[in-house]
Motif scaffolding. Structure first.
Motif, PDB file in Angstrom:
ATOM      1  N   UNK A   1      70.268 180.129 -55.923  1.00  0.00           N
ATOM      2  CA  UNK A   1      69.837 180.326 -54.765  1.00  0.00           C
ATOM      3  C   UNK A   1      70.059 178.953 -54.003  1.00  0.00           C
ATOM      4  N   UNK A   2      70.118 179.066 -52.739  1.00  0.00           N
ATOM      5  CA  UNK A   2      70.158 177.807 -51.803  1.00  0.00           C
ATOM      6  C   UNK A   2      68.809 176.997 -51.665  1.00  0.00           C
ATOM      7  N   UNK A   3      69.060 175.753 -52.475  1.00  0.00           N
ATOM      8  CA  UNK A   3      67.549 175.144 -52.462  1.00  0.00           C
ATOM      9  C   UNK A   3      67.445 174.456 -51.009  1.00  0.00           C
ATOM     10  N   UNK A   4      68.506 173.893 -50.323  1.00  0.00           N
ATOM     11  CA  UNK A   4      68.396 173.158 -48.926  1.00  0.00           C
ATOM     12  C   UNK A   4      69.978 173.161 -48.529  1.00  0.00           C
ATOM     13  N   UNK A   5      69.956 173.314 -47.154  1.00  0.00           N
ATOM     14  CA  UNK A   5      71.195 173.159 -46.490  1.00  0.00           C
ATOM     15  C   UNK A   5      70.966 172.531 -44.986  1.00  0.00           C
ATOM     16  N   UNK A   6      72.041 171.711 -44.805  1.00  0.00           N
ATOM     17  CA  UNK A   6      72.116 171.046 -43.281  1.00  0.00           C
ATOM     18  C   UNK A   6      73.560 170.857 -43.195  1.00  0.00           C
ATOM     19  N   UNK A   7      74.232 170.975 -41.978  1.00  0.00           N
ATOM     20  CA  UNK A   7      75.494 170.773 -41.703  1.00  0.00           C
ATOM     21  C   UNK A   7      75.552 170.450 -40.436  1.00  0.00           C
ATOM     22  N   UNK A   8      76.900 169.751 -40.035  1.00  0.00           N
ATOM     23  CA  UNK A   8      77.123 169.331 -38.624  1.00  0.00           C
ATOM     24  C   UNK A   8      78.259 168.449 -38.459  1.00  0.00           C
ATOM     25  N   UNK A   9      78.397 167.445 -37.552  1.00  0.00           N
ATOM     26  CA  UNK A   9      79.278 166.815 -37.164  1.00  0.00           C
ATOM     27  C   UNK A   9      78.821 165.214 -37.352  1.00  0.00           C
ATOM     28  N   UNK A  10      79.518 164.387 -38.257  1.00  0.00           N
ATOM     29  CA  UNK A  10      79.464 162.902 -38.590  1.00  0.00           C
ATOM     30  C   UNK A  10      80.314 162.198 -37.849  1.00  0.00           C
ATOM     31  N   UNK A  11      80.095 160.868 -37.508  1.00  0.00           N
ATOM     32  CA  UNK A  11      81.092 159.809 -37.082  1.00  0.00           C
ATOM     33  C   UNK A  11      81.529 160.379 -35.544  1.00  0.00           C
ATOM     34  N   UNK A  12      80.710 160.742 -34.785  1.00  0.00           N
ATOM     35  CA  UNK A  12      81.093 161.041 -33.500  1.00  0.00           C
ATOM     36  C   UNK A  12      80.868 159.950 -32.842  1.00  0.00           C
TER      37      UNK A  12
END
Ligand SMILES: O=c1[nH]c(=O)c2nn[nH]c2[nH]1
Length: 295
Positions: free
Chosen positions: A2-13
């Motif tokens: 199962x997915x224990x944790x998740x976050x995503x996005x854009x870095x170094x903008x």
């Protein structure tokens, strides 16, 4: 699984914004590097290849530039709160936005003793950073910091009375060089939301100035018994000066400058009170950390 944790996005903008004062002709610049990571009902994009829940990281990057154009980018605590709040309000399935902002220091140039209207100097690697966590239904947690502020004192630092056993070679000293790259940070009390951050907006620059001034003054004036003792004094003073902080933290590398024994060369004295030439060390280095609370 199962997915224990998740976050995503854009870095170094990387973002640069200029303010042009039409009346005075004075221009002011801000440069920062932004990372936005989103959390929420995004599990199926990992577990079922369902992209219908994905706000593309490219769109996140676009949103950072649009928000920088339409909103104030300083203080970083405010810009981070505005940016994070946008994402949880715009997308009903996004429930937390984690915004990290590194602001680089462009210090206005003095030319012939006068501040220049549109020229600046970057005084080194020092940055002012914030981590802003906007959590739907809870509020806004802000962690501000100073990083990369390299300091040195040529005396006013001691280290003695430490454990001496079969592993110890370090000599006690009443007078040593002390140098560190300051990483100081402070955790604000939780703000209920963007309106409360805006109502307190003047506190953020004041806290940064206060933390920076206390760090430099204490570093310079304390006859330091150790990195540990001096950083604790700094923390106490900052907490006393800024009531809206919950904790203050430091992470200080102890950048060593070793004495060089030159007595083998015609009895040349260069140790202890005769020490003048030292060998700056890039590593190993001490690393001393603390977090200080109100009680
Ligand atoms: O300030 C210091 N703290 C320490 O814990 C240490 N250990 N070696 N040198 C040191 N200097």
């Amino acid at each position: 699984t199962s997915l224990a944790a998740a976050r995503y996005g854009k870095d170094n903008v990387r973002v640069y914004k200029v303010h042009r004062d039409e009346k005075t002709g004075v221009q002011t610049v801000v440069e920062m590097t932004v990372c936005v990571l989103l959390e929420g009902e995004i599990d199926t994009s990992y577990t079922k290849a369902d992209n219908s829940v994905v706000v593309a990281t490219d769109s996140i990057k676009n949103t950072i530039y649009i928000t920088a154009k339409q909103q104030p980018v300083t203080p970083p605590e405010l810009f981070g709160s505005i940016l994070g709040t946008h994402f949880i309000e715009k997308y009903s399935h996004i429930h937390a936005a984690h915004v990290n902002i590194i602001t680089h220091r462009w210090v206005r140039m003095d030319v012939d003793g006068k501040p220049h209207p549109h020229s600046f100097v970057k005084p080194g690697s020092e940055t002012r950073n914030v981590q802003v966590d906007v959590i739907e239904g809870k509020g806004i947690d802000i962690h501000s910091s100073i990083n990369g502020l390299t300091v040195l004192k040529s005396t006013g630092s001691q280290f003695w009375g430490f454990v001496r056993d079969e592993y110890t070679t370090l000599k006690e000293t009443l007078d040593r060089i002390l140098s560190t790259d300051v990483a100081a940070s402070w955790q604000w009390r939780r703000f209920s939301g963007l309106s409360e951050v805006k109502a307190n907006v003047n506190k953020f620059n004041h806290a940064w100035e206060t933390a920076r001034n206390i760090t430099l003054k204490t570093f310079a004036e304390d006859n330091s018994a150790s990195v540990q003792a001096t950083m604790y004094k700094m923390s106490e003073l900052i907490l006393a000066a800024v009531p809206d902080l919950d904790t203050v933290s430091y992470s200080l590398p102890n950048i060593h400058y070793f004495e060089i024994d030159l007595s083998w060369h015609k009895g040349l004295k260069n140790t202890g009170k005769d020490a003048e030439v030292y060998a700056p060390q890039s590593g190993p280095n001490g690393l001393i950390k603390c977090t200080v609370a109100r009680s």
